[in-house]
Design an enzyme around this catalytic site. Sequence first.
Site, PDB file in Angstrom:
ATOM      1  N   ARG A 100      74.470 -36.301 -90.207  1.00  0.00           N
ATOM      2  CA  ARG A 100      74.514 -37.763 -90.008  1.00  0.00           C
ATOM      3  C   ARG A 100      75.221 -38.467 -91.176  1.00  0.00           C
ATOM      4  O   ARG A 100      74.817 -39.546 -91.610  1.00  0.00           O
ATOM      5  CB  ARG A 100      73.113 -38.357 -89.850  1.00  0.00           C
ATOM      6  CG  ARG A 100      72.368 -37.907 -88.623  1.00  0.00           C
ATOM      7  CD  ARG A 100      73.076 -38.369 -87.352  1.00  0.00           C
ATOM      8  NE  ARG A 100      72.274 -38.172 -86.153  1.00  0.00           N
ATOM      9  CZ  ARG A 100      72.253 -37.040 -85.447  1.00  0.00           C
ATOM     10  NH1 ARG A 100      72.995 -36.007 -85.798  1.00  0.00           N
ATOM     11  NH2 ARG A 100      71.512 -36.945 -84.362  1.00  0.00           N
TER      12      ARG A 100
ATOM     13  N   SER B   9      67.801 -42.650 -82.547  1.00  0.00           N
ATOM     14  CA  SER B   9      66.935 -42.360 -83.700  1.00  0.00           C
ATOM     15  C   SER B   9      67.098 -43.458 -84.738  1.00  0.00           C
ATOM     16  O   SER B   9      68.223 -43.748 -85.156  1.00  0.00           O
ATOM     17  CB  SER B   9      67.340 -41.040 -84.357  1.00  0.00           C
ATOM     18  OG  SER B   9      67.254 -39.986 -83.460  1.00  0.00           O
TER      19      SER B   9
ATOM     20  N   GLU C 194      68.706 -44.144 -90.228  1.00  0.00           N
ATOM     21  CA  GLU C 194      69.966 -43.638 -89.704  1.00  0.00           C
ATOM     22  C   GLU C 194      70.817 -44.823 -89.233  1.00  0.00           C
ATOM     23  O   GLU C 194      72.037 -44.819 -89.321  1.00  0.00           O
ATOM     24  CB  GLU C 194      69.681 -42.689 -88.533  1.00  0.00           C
ATOM     25  CG  GLU C 194      70.874 -41.885 -88.107  1.00  0.00           C
ATOM     26  CD  GLU C 194      70.974 -41.737 -86.613  1.00  0.00           C
ATOM     27  OE1 GLU C 194      71.273 -42.742 -85.933  1.00  0.00           O
ATOM     28  OE2 GLU C 194      70.776 -40.610 -86.119  1.00  0.00           O
TER      29      GLU C 194
HETATM   30  P1  FAD Z   1      78.643 -49.038 -83.697  1.00  0.00           P
HETATM   31  O1  FAD Z   1      77.161 -49.098 -83.567  1.00  0.00           O
HETATM   32  O2  FAD Z   1      79.430 -50.152 -83.110  1.00  0.00           O
HETATM   33  O3  FAD Z   1      79.025 -48.906 -85.242  1.00  0.00           O
HETATM   34  C1  FAD Z   1      78.361 -47.964 -86.059  1.00  0.00           C
HETATM   35  C2  FAD Z   1      78.934 -48.103 -87.485  1.00  0.00           C
HETATM   36  O4  FAD Z   1      80.279 -47.709 -87.513  1.00  0.00           O
HETATM   37  C3  FAD Z   1      78.946 -49.547 -88.002  1.00  0.00           C
HETATM   38  O5  FAD Z   1      78.710 -49.494 -89.391  1.00  0.00           O
HETATM   39  C4  FAD Z   1      80.360 -50.038 -87.702  1.00  0.00           C
HETATM   40  O6  FAD Z   1      80.766 -51.051 -88.594  1.00  0.00           O
HETATM   41  C5  FAD Z   1      81.151 -48.771 -87.905  1.00  0.00           C
HETATM   42  N1  FAD Z   1      82.333 -48.648 -87.027  1.00  0.00           N
HETATM   43  C6  FAD Z   1      82.335 -48.556 -85.673  1.00  0.00           C
HETATM   44  N2  FAD Z   1      83.586 -48.349 -85.213  1.00  0.00           N
HETATM   45  C7  FAD Z   1      84.395 -48.288 -86.301  1.00  0.00           C
HETATM   46  C8  FAD Z   1      85.795 -48.084 -86.490  1.00  0.00           C
HETATM   47  N3  FAD Z   1      86.636 -47.897 -85.451  1.00  0.00           N
HETATM   48  N4  FAD Z   1      86.287 -48.094 -87.750  1.00  0.00           N
HETATM   49  C9  FAD Z   1      85.453 -48.294 -88.810  1.00  0.00           C
HETATM   50  N5  FAD Z   1      84.134 -48.486 -88.705  1.00  0.00           N
HETATM   51  C10 FAD Z   1      83.599 -48.499 -87.463  1.00  0.00           C
HETATM   52  N6  FAD Z   1      73.734 -40.509 -82.379  1.00  0.00           N
HETATM   53  C11 FAD Z   1      73.803 -39.166 -82.569  1.00  0.00           C
HETATM   54  O7  FAD Z   1      74.440 -38.713 -83.530  1.00  0.00           O
HETATM   55  N7  FAD Z   1      73.183 -38.301 -81.719  1.00  0.00           N
HETATM   56  C12 FAD Z   1      72.466 -38.712 -80.659  1.00  0.00           C
HETATM   57  O8  FAD Z   1      71.913 -37.900 -79.912  1.00  0.00           O
HETATM   58  C13 FAD Z   1      72.364 -40.117 -80.428  1.00  0.00           C
HETATM   59  N8  FAD Z   1      71.629 -40.599 -79.394  1.00  0.00           N
HETATM   60  C14 FAD Z   1      71.537 -41.947 -79.201  1.00  0.00           C
HETATM   61  C15 FAD Z   1      70.775 -42.409 -78.113  1.00  0.00           C
HETATM   62  C16 FAD Z   1      70.671 -43.757 -77.872  1.00  0.00           C
HETATM   63  C17 FAD Z   1      69.827 -44.242 -76.708  1.00  0.00           C
HETATM   64  C18 FAD Z   1      71.355 -44.684 -78.703  1.00  0.00           C
HETATM   65  C19 FAD Z   1      71.286 -46.161 -78.409  1.00  0.00           C
HETATM   66  C20 FAD Z   1      72.100 -44.225 -79.789  1.00  0.00           C
HETATM   67  C21 FAD Z   1      72.190 -42.856 -80.053  1.00  0.00           C
HETATM   68  N9  FAD Z   1      72.923 -42.351 -81.146  1.00  0.00           N
HETATM   69  C22 FAD Z   1      73.036 -40.996 -81.330  1.00  0.00           C
HETATM   70  C23 FAD Z   1      73.585 -43.265 -82.088  1.00  0.00           C
HETATM   71  C24 FAD Z   1      74.987 -43.748 -81.616  1.00  0.00           C
HETATM   72  O9  FAD Z   1      75.201 -43.401 -80.277  1.00  0.00           O
HETATM   73  C25 FAD Z   1      76.096 -43.157 -82.475  1.00  0.00           C
HETATM   74  O10 FAD Z   1      75.892 -43.417 -83.846  1.00  0.00           O
HETATM   75  C26 FAD Z   1      77.490 -43.683 -82.074  1.00  0.00           C
HETATM   76  O11 FAD Z   1      78.493 -42.915 -82.700  1.00  0.00           O
HETATM   77  C27 FAD Z   1      77.687 -45.155 -82.434  1.00  0.00           C
HETATM   78  O12 FAD Z   1      78.910 -45.578 -81.851  1.00  0.00           O
HETATM   79  P2  FAD Z   1      79.257 -47.113 -81.650  1.00  0.00           P
HETATM   80  O13 FAD Z   1      80.646 -47.185 -81.160  1.00  0.00           O
HETATM   81  O14 FAD Z   1      78.224 -47.757 -80.818  1.00  0.00           O
HETATM   82  O15 FAD Z   1      79.174 -47.623 -83.157  1.00  0.00           O
HETATM   83  N1  EPU Z   2      58.902 -34.270 -82.140  1.00  0.00           N
HETATM   84  C1  EPU Z   2      57.584 -34.668 -82.139  1.00  0.00           C
HETATM   85  N2  EPU Z   2      57.311 -35.926 -81.685  1.00  0.00           N
HETATM   86  C2  EPU Z   2      58.263 -36.776 -81.265  1.00  0.00           C
HETATM   87  C3  EPU Z   2      59.605 -36.378 -81.297  1.00  0.00           C
HETATM   88  C4  EPU Z   2      59.913 -35.106 -81.741  1.00  0.00           C
HETATM   89  O1  EPU Z   2      56.683 -33.928 -82.517  1.00  0.00           O
HETATM   90  O2  EPU Z   2      57.914 -37.890 -80.849  1.00  0.00           O
HETATM   91  C5  EPU Z   2      59.201 -32.886 -82.581  1.00  0.00           C
HETATM   92  C6  EPU Z   2      58.955 -31.895 -81.448  1.00  0.00           C
HETATM   93  O3  EPU Z   2      58.447 -30.711 -82.044  1.00  0.00           O
HETATM   94  C7  EPU Z   2      60.354 -31.642 -80.893  1.00  0.00           C
HETATM   95  C8  EPU Z   2      61.204 -31.743 -82.171  1.00  0.00           C
HETATM   96  O4  EPU Z   2      60.573 -32.766 -82.947  1.00  0.00           O
HETATM   97  O5  EPU Z   2      60.464 -30.392 -80.279  1.00  0.00           O
HETATM   98  C9  EPU Z   2      62.657 -32.079 -81.936  1.00  0.00           C
HETATM   99  O6  EPU Z   2      62.753 -33.230 -81.077  1.00  0.00           O
HETATM  100  P1  EPU Z   2      64.146 -33.601 -80.377  1.00  0.00           P
HETATM  101  O7  EPU Z   2      64.728 -32.401 -79.743  1.00  0.00           O
HETATM  102  O8  EPU Z   2      63.936 -34.798 -79.547  1.00  0.00           O
HETATM  103  O9  EPU Z   2      65.072 -33.924 -81.620  1.00  0.00           O
HETATM  104  P2  EPU Z   2      64.912 -34.873 -82.885  1.00  0.00           P
HETATM  105  O10 EPU Z   2      64.990 -34.028 -84.104  1.00  0.00           O
HETATM  106  O11 EPU Z   2      63.735 -35.761 -82.753  1.00  0.00           O
HETATM  107  C10 EPU Z   2      67.474 -35.136 -83.141  1.00  0.00           C
HETATM  108  C11 EPU Z   2      68.480 -36.226 -83.314  1.00  0.00           C
HETATM  109  C12 EPU Z   2      68.791 -36.875 -81.982  1.00  0.00           C
HETATM  110  C13 EPU Z   2      69.346 -35.818 -81.037  1.00  0.00           C
HETATM  111  C14 EPU Z   2      68.281 -34.723 -80.866  1.00  0.00           C
HETATM  112  C15 EPU Z   2      68.752 -33.580 -80.005  1.00  0.00           C
HETATM  113  C16 EPU Z   2      68.274 -37.053 -85.565  1.00  0.00           C
HETATM  114  C17 EPU Z   2      67.890 -38.183 -86.440  1.00  0.00           C
HETATM  115  N3  EPU Z   2      68.044 -37.212 -84.269  1.00  0.00           N
HETATM  116  O12 EPU Z   2      66.240 -35.737 -82.750  1.00  0.00           O
HETATM  117  O13 EPU Z   2      69.811 -37.850 -82.196  1.00  0.00           O
HETATM  118  O14 EPU Z   2      69.668 -36.357 -79.785  1.00  0.00           O
HETATM  119  O15 EPU Z   2      67.946 -34.204 -82.186  1.00  0.00           O
HETATM  120  O16 EPU Z   2      69.610 -32.784 -80.741  1.00  0.00           O
HETATM  121  O17 EPU Z   2      68.774 -36.051 -86.054  1.00  0.00           O
HETATM  122  C18 EPU Z   2      70.253 -40.123 -82.711  1.00  0.00           C
HETATM  123  O18 EPU Z   2      70.832 -39.726 -83.728  1.00  0.00           O
HETATM  124  O19 EPU Z   2      70.199 -41.334 -82.408  1.00  0.00           O
HETATM  125  C19 EPU Z   2      69.599 -39.151 -81.826  1.00  0.00           C
HETATM  126  C20 EPU Z   2      68.918 -39.508 -80.738  1.00  0.00           C
END
Ligand code: FAD
Ligand code: EPU
Length: 338
Positions: free
Chosen positions: A164, A238, A334
């Site tokens: 991240r 997250s 994050e």
């Molecule tokens: P924004 O939120 O618009 O911007 C994020 C940051 O980047 C800001 O600081 C902004 O100023 C900067 N920025 C954006 N675009 C540019 C650019 N072109 N040039 C310079 N700076 C820029 N993330 C994960 O890693 N894994 C996940 O599984 C995951 N699951 C998610 C689930 C949900 C339901 C949600 C809502 C979010 C999740 N995220 C996850 C977080 C998010 O999807 C990512 O961080 C994504 O890359 C953000 O993209 P965005 O275009 O919305 O960025």
């Molecule tokens: N867990 C709990 N309670 C909870 C959630 C998770 O106990 O409420 C424990 C469980 O043991 C579970 C484990 O954590 O099996 C892992 O959970 P999960 O697979 O949902 O993954 P995570 O570590 O909670 C990370 C990323 C997610 C990404 C998933 C899948 C970060 C900060 N988050 O979550 O990314 O989708 O793994 O790879 O690393 C995001 O960045 O926004 C995001 C959603």
Amino acid sequence: MIEKNNISLKPYNTFNVNAKAKYFAEVNNVSDLKTFLETPLFKNEKRLILGAGSNILFTKDFDGIVLKLNNSKIKLISETDDSVFIEVDAGVEWDSFVKYSIDKGLSGLENLSLIPGNVGAAPIQNIGAYGVEVKDLIESVNIIMLENHEEKTILNGDCSFGYRSSIFKNEFKNKIIITSVLFKFSKRNSINLEYAPLKNYFAEKNEGEITSRNIRDAVISIRESKLPNPNEIGSAGSFFKNPIISKEKYDKLKTEYSDLFGFSESDLNIKISAGWLIEKCGFKGKRIGDVGVYDKQALVIVNYGNATGSEIVEFAEMIKSKVENKFNIKIINEVNIV
Ligand code: FAD
Ligand code: EPU
């Protein structure tokens, strides 16, 4: 080029927080972007580059210019015996590019299906899920430096990618605009089923050949079962990063909590689940006013309606201090807080 004054950012962030931008502009290509960078408005005001707003929390009105880049091309750059190189504009929606790559028969991005946001933001926090990080397929990132408008290409090895994290989230924060990303796909089938919940999903189904397309379907199904749909409930995914603790501390905690599990980060460090820590503090499903911890995934803070950014931050701080008091572990944000 579209320019507006004093607009609500609510439609532009997945937390659905209502903050205003003093100025807001959208550009559709790099040529218009460069023209816009020369305007007094951009030169003199505080700036924020916005993607799809899925990893940002506005805690107050933005007293400056919010700039959204909507360039939208996907270009095949070259193809060798082993690899395919594709350049994707920053404004392309991430998941539509994942789908595009799978439709073209390319594998590698399927584990990153359904992550909200645009391609331009993907390298910033090195998006990751289900055992894959976007750095695994990034060849280079094209940027414009804000101080002198110079265009540069940053090679993968110079991006300081980590969990991240990247140079764009640290040294380059607020100093650059990412305009496009060059991806390198291996022609060798490179599916990744290391992540236990994904492996278990296929073990239970026992469906024969595992392809990029059915990994995509599985990832979408798992994500839909535990993460809020941004069109229905506000969140930024997250809210916190998973903390990395010493092996010594992990072993000690494990004697007290047999259900704790972690991933080895190095010989000395283990990454543990922040969701688990938060759940153990009793927050899962807890709600105060319109702010809450999602009931299916404790790492996600949600806005059930009209929560403000400050209320969300206050709630997050309460979680952090409870986790620190109980486990002596600091969890860090994050989400980008503005
Ligand atoms: P924004 O939120 O618009 O911007 C994020 C940051 O980047 C800001 O600081 C902004 O100023 C900067 N920025 C954006 N675009 C540019 C650019 N072109 N040039 C310079 N700076 C820029 N993330 C994960 O890693 N894994 C996940 O599984 C995951 N699951 C998610 C689930 C949900 C339901 C949600 C809502 C979010 C999740 N995220 C996850 C977080 C998010 O999807 C990512 O961080 C994504 O890359 C953000 O993209 P965005 O275009 O919305 O960025
Ligand atoms: N867990 C709990 N309670 C909870 C959630 C998770 O106990 O409420 C424990 C469980 O043991 C579970 C484990 O954590 O099996 C892992 O959970 P999960 O697979 O949902 O993954 P995570 O570590 O909670 C990370 C990323 C997610 C990404 C998933 C899948 C970060 C900060 N988050 O979550 O990314 O989708 O793994 O790879 O690393 C995001 O960045 O926004 C995001 C959603």
